[in-house]
Design a protein around this motif. Sequence first.
Motif, PDB file in Angstrom:
ATOM      1  N   VAL A 105      31.143  45.728  37.760  1.00  7.69           N
ATOM      2  CA  VAL A 105      32.208  44.718  37.732  1.00  7.69           C
ATOM      3  C   VAL A 105      32.876  44.627  39.098  1.00  7.69           C
ATOM      4  CG1 VAL A 105      34.453  44.107  36.763  1.00  7.69           C
ATOM      5  CG2 VAL A 105      32.613  44.844  35.255  1.00  7.69           C
ATOM      6  N   THR A 115      39.489  48.355  36.536  1.00  7.90           N
ATOM      7  CA  THR A 115      38.549  47.234  36.415  1.00  7.90           C
ATOM      8  C   THR A 115      39.261  45.986  35.920  1.00  7.90           C
ATOM      9  OG1 THR A 115      36.776  48.813  35.920  1.00  7.90           O
ATOM     10  CG2 THR A 115      36.368  46.511  35.374  1.00  7.90           C
ATOM     11  N   LEU A 126      33.426  37.982  34.174  1.00 10.24           N
ATOM     12  CA  LEU A 126      33.942  39.270  34.633  1.00 10.24           C
ATOM     13  C   LEU A 126      35.162  39.712  33.822  1.00 10.24           C
ATOM     14  CD1 LEU A 126      33.711  38.968  38.532  1.00 10.24           C
ATOM     15  CD2 LEU A 126      32.258  40.335  37.030  1.00 10.24           C
ATOM     16  N   LEU A 127      36.035  38.768  33.484  1.00 10.14           N
ATOM     17  CA  LEU A 127      37.212  39.106  32.673  1.00 10.14           C
ATOM     18  C   LEU A 127      36.797  39.651  31.315  1.00 10.14           C
ATOM     19  CD1 LEU A 127      39.538  36.082  33.460  1.00 10.14           C
ATOM     20  CD2 LEU A 127      40.093  38.479  33.885  1.00 10.14           C
ATOM     21  N   ALA A 134      35.370  43.179  31.750  1.00 11.63           N
ATOM     22  CA  ALA A 134      36.412  44.170  32.043  1.00 11.63           C
ATOM     23  C   ALA A 134      37.184  44.547  30.788  1.00 11.63           C
ATOM     24  CB  ALA A 134      37.363  43.625  33.106  1.00 11.63           C
ATOM     25  N   THR A 137      39.563  42.374  38.093  1.00 12.94           N
ATOM     26  CA  THR A 137      39.059  41.097  37.595  1.00 12.94           C
ATOM     27  C   THR A 137      40.186  40.077  37.421  1.00 12.94           C
ATOM     28  OG1 THR A 137      39.141  42.039  35.361  1.00 12.94           O
ATOM     29  CG2 THR A 137      37.016  42.035  36.475  1.00 12.94           C
ATOM     30  N   THR A 170      33.181  41.359  41.549  1.00 13.81           N
ATOM     31  CA  THR A 170      34.353  40.748  42.182  1.00 13.81           C
ATOM     32  C   THR A 170      34.079  40.396  43.645  1.00 13.81           C
ATOM     33  OG1 THR A 170      35.331  42.906  42.787  1.00 13.81           O
ATOM     34  CG2 THR A 170      35.946  41.970  40.643  1.00 13.81           C
TER      35      THR A 170
END
Length: 430
Positions: free
Chosen positions: A196, A234, A222-223, A226, A238, A200
Amino acid sequence: MTGQGLIGQRIKTVRRQRGLSQAQLAHPELSDSYVSLIESGKRTPTPAVLELLAHKLDCSLTYLVNGVTAEQMQEIELNLGYARIAMENGEVTEARTRYAEVLADEGVAGLPHLRQEAEYGLALATEACGDLDGAITLLNTLRRDDAGTMSPERHVAIVVALSRCYREQGDLGQAVEVVEQILGGAVRPAWTNDLVKLGTQLLAAYIDRGDMLRSRQFAAELLAAAELIGNPLTISWTNWTAAIVAAETGHNDEATAYAERALAVQSEQEDPRLLALLRSDYLQVMLLARPAQADAWRDGLERLQGELQESSASTINKLRCTMNLVRAELLLSRPEQANEHIRTAYAILDGMPQALQAEARMLLCETLAEVGMQEKALQEFHRAEQALTHLPSTRSTAHLWLTAAQVLERIDEPARGADAYRRALACVDL
């Protein structure tokens, strides 16, 4: 010679130094033929056998395995510790020197784990000193030469740093490519904290490249990853990158919500250095998303500037904080104060990446125009133009050309302003 051959050779050398025969070394636990096979490199001794032989030979196990005495090992670890402390304290030039000294020690060649750590540390210190070309060379060499021996975690950390350096340098193609080699396959690997974080960096490169549709889609992915992992750091990473995407695409309420979530999560962790850096990023986003509250953001940046001077933040991060403080003063129509701050930024500008230098010079040009120093503003524009001309066509470069056009109009240079507008459009293929 292979690793087991070197071990056998060391055993043979020390045995002869001690005046022992193979039979004497072997008795009573081992056979002399087994010792002979070890010394010739035809057998790999187990850890228990190695420990037994080290005891019988009255030497350190470290020496038999790595060719490094216990004293050498201790000195290397001590020097590596000094380098880490220097880096953590923000003494990046000192850290760079100390990491280089560790690598100059002949003993570190037999300690691949420590050597990799020293080479990685040297690359990060080199980056922090503003030498992006040097950092990229070190990171690529480490990634190539140690591909078969380094841990997956170390490999991902190297690619994170490499992508960041390429992005800071303006080579967005490479910044994307090195990450997509890991994340861009037909089947994406299962998300982990490290991946992750790598994601980013890819997202930051998409933003700089102006690929905003892909940025919003990838930020959402990604959200979700995480939140599923549940690691606070993390989640903070994100949400922060999602805040940048939202701010760049004009979704200011989203940007504020994501930035505040990132800051709130990070505030609960015991890492003042990361918190200070995130606060700097948060205030930058707030200047963009909530310019009407620039007085509050200015006060926060002033406090943060003092904290960063006492922290391990890199020169680049300190410079960015000062530049954001200049922007806040300009939003508040305080060009004299902005001029004082930008002069501070200029004192640390040498050796910084070309894109950052261009950004700082355009900020000074804007400040000089605001205080009515038109001739000096035009002179500074010419310096900024030289740097801008050599930058790749990115979203950030387009923003700088747009700022240049606006400043040139303000100081009554319409022809040059029109040319700057054309260059800004060319950067986004318009």
